[in-house]
Design a protein around this motif. Structure first.
Motif, PDB file in Angstrom:
ATOM      1  N   SER A  48       0.828  -1.196   0.000  1.00  0.00           N
ATOM      2  CA  SER A  48       0.000   0.000   0.000  1.00  0.00           C
ATOM      3  C   SER A  48       0.864   1.249   0.000  1.00  0.00           C
ATOM      4  O   SER A  48       1.939   1.279   0.607  1.00  0.00           O
ATOM      5  CB  SER A  48      -0.919   0.001   1.230  1.00  0.00           C
ATOM      6  N   PHE A  49       0.365   2.269  -0.691  1.00  0.00           N
ATOM      7  CA  PHE A  49       1.084   3.543  -0.727  1.00  0.00           C
ATOM      8  C   PHE A  49       0.866   4.350   0.554  1.00  0.00           C
ATOM      9  O   PHE A  49       1.558   5.321   0.801  1.00  0.00           O
ATOM     10  CB  PHE A  49       0.615   4.370  -1.933  1.00  0.00           C
ATOM     11  N   TYR A  50      -0.146   3.958   1.329  1.00  0.00           N
ATOM     12  CA  TYR A  50      -0.501   4.732   2.515  1.00  0.00           C
ATOM     13  C   TYR A  50       0.077   4.146   3.798  1.00  0.00           C
ATOM     14  O   TYR A  50      -0.085   4.718   4.883  1.00  0.00           O
ATOM     15  CB  TYR A  50      -2.027   4.809   2.635  1.00  0.00           C
TER      16      TYR A  50
END
Length: 979
Positions: free
Chosen positions: A109-111
């Motif tokens: 995930s980028f978050y």
């Protein structure tokens, strides 16, 4: 069932405190362990011991979440031996979600941040002491889950038993046919027939048999255990089979009853309406058959009509009729047995028309180009030409212009031949019986006769090109008419496509309203219905059930199909010549092809110009074989050049492009003329210089007039005036812009030659650069040759002069100055006739001017050197003594007077003064050196007085000479300056 079985047992540790876990309920913590996968997705929610639950029939009202036997996917053999699986499911995911489940890598995930071991460093530091305390407590306290591990051991007994079976029996590719597998299962190496080992081998075989039997028992027990777990579902499925048969029987009866009702409805409500539709369709088919027969009768008349059109040379109409008939045969009358050969016959007829049109166009081109070449350039039978071009375009015969090009070549040859024959027949001196060849007859003409012949040929070629241009312009106009029609048709099609798109949108809206059970009048109010929708609705109202036309209108053209006639739209166009033509839409030519054809036709006009020029070049070369053109004088060659230049300009104006062949031939002849012209003048100048005695010559009046004409700003040879020339006597000097020039005869003739070069450039502009180079060479030759003869004393041997005197030197310098005076005028004359990119050639004049100035300076230095040697000879013997003036100074003054007498009338006064100043400087230098040698100083003594008297005598005599009275001699420089 899938939720009641774990995929693997809880692992055990070697330590007795391996399970240090929170206490939970035993029923929740321990589940029965099974090794085979479950095929039923859910457990039965009902009581297994209640038999009534097994006989519940499926109902849509019952809760959908309750599992029944009808949710079962496969039977028992399929559960045990699933042929779709390469191997049994061995993990939780494939057992729950199927064999198609594969492990895939989850994209990070980028978050969420990337967690590394460093993030747990603080936690490990805090928890490490607690873990050590926990380990010490475990060693001190008694484990509380001994009972739990006992139960776990009991449940894992079956798995432990299975683990006793060797892994080789569990492999999916297990086969005793394989020698390696067989040797692994039955190790025959343990058995031997050697003596003394029989008892041990028998015991080994018995032990092996018991071991295999033990493995078999373990497997059978586990299989029986697995089957016992699924026995309830198996018997439930067998029981539900009877209920399914009852359902099918009831369904069959209901379907039979429904079919009987539908059959009664069909007889009462549908048969009559379908009969009406069938009769209407039959009537429409009869009308179509009648129209078909009418169309067949029309098509049957195609061949006679085509022959009638061809008899009147209506090729376009015949081709249109053939194309329309072919289209009708392919679309409307396809499959008609009686017309099976008509298509091929029409194709052959079309090929015949192609040949007829090409032959007709060849005949037209021949008749058009071979007409008598008169002043009129009217187009021959323009209507016929336009009709032929349209027909050829329709048949895509785009190379027809090549036929016209071939005829142009033949016509150009015939024009020259006919002109030569006509001219030779009018010359009595040429005997055509003796001289047979036309080329030989032409070579017997003199220049005026041949010049008139060439002028006649150029005139005929000009008329020929005008006629070709008119014809080709008509052809190009036809091509542009077709191109314009194509472009308009394309724009119309784009407009129709846009309108059809709008109508399709309205149709889709109407269809939607009809589909929803609404009427168009309900959806749109009165007057609100779009025009497109109204048209569409009216078209839809004309259904196949309605009659397309009454019985009286069957023979009308509207009842026939319009597919063939819809593509035969024609438009009227008018050619530049006023010929009106009907252009059909089926030309089948793209815009690119038409544009390329128009360009090729324009190129054909350029080729016509090239052909005329090429034939003219061959005519010139045929006459030039015996050196005839090279023997022409300047006036004749100029006349010929102007005639050719005029013809070249006329053809460029007619055709719009330059043709280089004739211009190149003219340039080649001009180069030869320039070479001969230059060689003649250079040879003449060489002879004049070799015979020149370098004495002042008288100037005839015609040369003075020549110089005066140049002074007026125009360089040209004046016309001879014999009467005026006889009355005027020759002058002693040549007057140029108020200055007197003493010249020799060679220079006078050289000026005339230079003007001839300039006038030749005016007459023949194409030879400007060559003439500039040749004139530069001529001027350089005069400079170098005169230097050799005068300064180099070459005239002593060539002419036989006894010596080169100061008068010869001064006269030579004045002649060079006269030429230098005219070089800027010559330069400006050539500069006005050169292209800007050719201005670099003018540097030749700069170099020549520098060479002439250097030559003049050398002559001046030579005159000074003569007196310098005299001063050195006389003053070296000078002695300061009486009488005064001394003999030395008397001799010096005598020589100075002779020098002045020799050059004063030849050189201007300014140049004479400058020359004597340089001589005086040389005199002072030698006198100063001699006085220093005699130790005579300016002390006012007797020796100083004697020298002063001699110097005064020298100064008085020098200033007494004509033009030198104001000369500043500055004789004080002869004395050494006191320091």
């Amino acid at each position: 069932m899938a939720s009641s079985h774990s995929s693997s047992p809880v692992p055990q540790s070697n330590s007795s405190d391996a399970f240090f876990k929170k206490e939970v309920d035993a029923t929740k913590r321990f589940r029965p362990v099974q090794s085979l996968p479950d095929v039923c997705p859910k457990e039965p929610t009902g009581n297994a011991g209640n038999p009534s639950n097994l006989h519940d029939s499926p109902s849509l009202v019952v809760d959908q979440q309750r599992w029944t036997i009808y949710h079962s996917k496969v039977n028992l053999p399929a559960a045990l031996n699933d042929p779709r699986l390469a191997k049994r499911e061995s993990d939780f995911f494939t057992k729950t979600w199927g064999v198609d489940f594969v492990d895939t890598e989850v994209t990070p995930s980028f978050y969420l941040p990337q967690i590394t071991k460093e993030h747990f460093a603080l936690y490990q530091q805090e928890i490490s002491p607690r873990e050590k305390v926990h380990e010490r407590c475990k060693n001190i306290c008694t484990p509380k889950d001994t009972f739990d591990r006992t139960l776990l051991h009991t449940h894992d007994k079956s798995r432990t038993d299975l683990e006793q079976v060797p892994k080789i029996f569990m492999k999916p590719d297990f086969a005793l046919e394989d020698s390696l597998t067989f040797n692994a299962v039955l190790p025959w190496s343990h058995f031997s027939t050697a003596g003394g080992k029989g008892n041990r081998d028998a015991a080994s075989s018995k032990l092996l048999q018991e071991k295999l039997s033990h493995y078999l028992d373990i497997v059978e027990v586990n299989i029986a255990h697995q089957i016992s777990l699924r026995s309830e579902a198996f018997f439930h499925a067998m029981t539900s089979q009877h209920e399914l048969q009852d359902y099918l029987r009831k369904t069959s009866q209901a379907v039979k009853l429904l079919r009987e009702k539908i059959s009664k409805i069909d007889k009462v409500m549908c048969e009559g309406s379908l009969r009406v539709l069938r009769l209407s369709l039959t009537r429409n088919n009869c009308i179509k058959a009648y129209n078909k027969l009418k169309l067949m009768a029309t098509v049957h008349q195609t061949q006679p009509t085509v022959q009638l059109l061809l008899s009147t040379s209506e090729y376009v109409g015949a081709l249109d009729l053939i194309a329309t008939t072919q289209e009708v045969l392919q679309q409307e009358l396809q499959g008609i047995h009686s017309f099976r050969h008509l298509g091929s016959q029409l194709c052959e007829l079309e090929k015949l028309i192609d040949k007829m049109m090409i032959a007709e166009f060849s005949t037209y081109a021949r008749n058009d180009l071979n007409r008598p070449l008169e002043d009129d350039c009217q187009i021959l039978e323009e209507e016929r030409l336009v009709s032929l071009v349209f027909g050829l375009l329709k048949q895509r015969k785009l190379n027809f212009y090549e036929i016209y090009g071939d005829e142009m070549i033949n016509t150009a040859k015939n024009i020259i031949k006919q002109c030569v024959v006509n001219t030779v027949s009018q010359i009595e001196e040429i005997d055509t019986e003796v001289v047979v060849k036309l080329a030989d007859q032409m070579r017997m003409m003199n220049f005026p006769q041949w010049f008139d012949l060439l002028k006649n040929i150029f005139l005929k070629f000009t008329i020929f090109l005008k006629r070709v241009k008119a014809t080709l312009n008509t052809i190009r106009s036809v091509v542009f008419l077709v191109l314009d029609k194509n472009q308009k048709t394309g724009e119309l099609e784009d407009t129709l496509q846009k309108n059809s798109a709008k109508e399709s949108m309205v149709d889709s809206e109407v269809a939607y309203l009809t589909h929803e059970g609404m009427f168009i009048s309900d959806a749109f109010g009165d007057g609100e219905l779009p025009a497109g929708a109204a048209d569409s609705a009216s078209q839809r109202n004309t259904s196949p059930n309605s009659e397309p036309c009454s019985s009286d209108s069957v023979s009308e053209p509207e009842c026939t199909t319009d597919s063939s006639s819809s593509k035969e739209h024609t438009s009227s166009s008018v050619t530049p010549g006023g010929v009106e033509m009907m252009i059909s839409d089926d030309m089948k030519l793209t815009d690119l092809e038409l544009v390329r054809l128009a360009n090729n036709i324009q190129e054909l006009l350029y080729n016509a110009s090239d052909i005329c020029h090429d034939r003219s070049v061959k005519f010139l070369m045929a006459r030039a074989k015996d050196g005839f053109l090279e023997k022409l004088n300047s006036n004749e060659f100029v006349t010929l050049s102007r005639l050719m230049e005029g013809f070249i300009l006329d053809t460029e104006q007619i055709c719009g492009r330059k043709s280089m062949s004739l211009r190149g031939a003219l340039q080649s002849q001009a180069n030869r003329f320039v070479n001969r012209f230059h060689e003649e003048r250079k040879t003449k100048l060489s002879l004049l210089l070799d015979n020149e005695r370098w004495k002042q010559a008288e100037v005839p009046a015609e040369f003075q007039d020549l110089v005066d004409s140049v002074s007026d700003g125009r360089i040209s040879l004046p016309e001879k005036k014999p009467t005026a020339t006889e009355e005027r006597k020759p002058a002693e000097f040549l007057i140029v812009e108020g200055q007197k020039y003493a010249t020799v005869g060679t220079v006078l003739l050289l000026i005339r030659i230079i003007l001839e070069y300039c006038q030749c450039v005016d007459n023949i502009p194409s030879i400007t650069t060559d003439m500039l180079t040749r004139l530069s060479d001529l001027l350089k030759y005069f400079n170098s040759r005169s230097c050799q003869l005068v300064l180099g004393a070459g005239a002593l041997q060539v002419v036989g002069l006894k010596t080169i005197t100061t008068k010869n030197l001064a006269l030579s310098s004045r002649c060079l100055q006269l030429i230098v005076h005219y070089i800027p005028i010559i330069r400006a004359h050539f500069e006005a006739r050169l292209q800007p990119k050719q201005f670099s050639m003018l540097r030749h004049f700069d170099h020549i001017t520098k060479d002439y100035h250097d030559h003049i300076a050398e002559i001046s230095a030579k005159l000074v050197a003569i007196m310098d040697s005299l001063f050195d000879k006389l003053l070296s013997k000078y002695e300061v003594k009486a009488p005064v003036p001394s003999a030395c100074f008397r001799n010096i003054c005598k020589q100075m007077a002779k020098m002045h007498e020799a050059i004063y009338d030849l050189l201007p006064e300014e140049q004479t003064q400058m020359l004597f100043l340089r001589i005086n400087a040389s005199y002072k230098l030698h006198l100063k050196r001699q006085l220093a040698h005699l130790n005579v100083v300016n002390d006012g003594g007797p020796l100083n007085g004697l020298v002063t008297s001699d110097v005064a005598f020298y100064t008085g005599n020098l200033q007494a000479l004509k033009g030198l009275n104001n000369l500043d001699l500055n004789m004080a420089e002869i004395w050494e300056q006191k320091r």
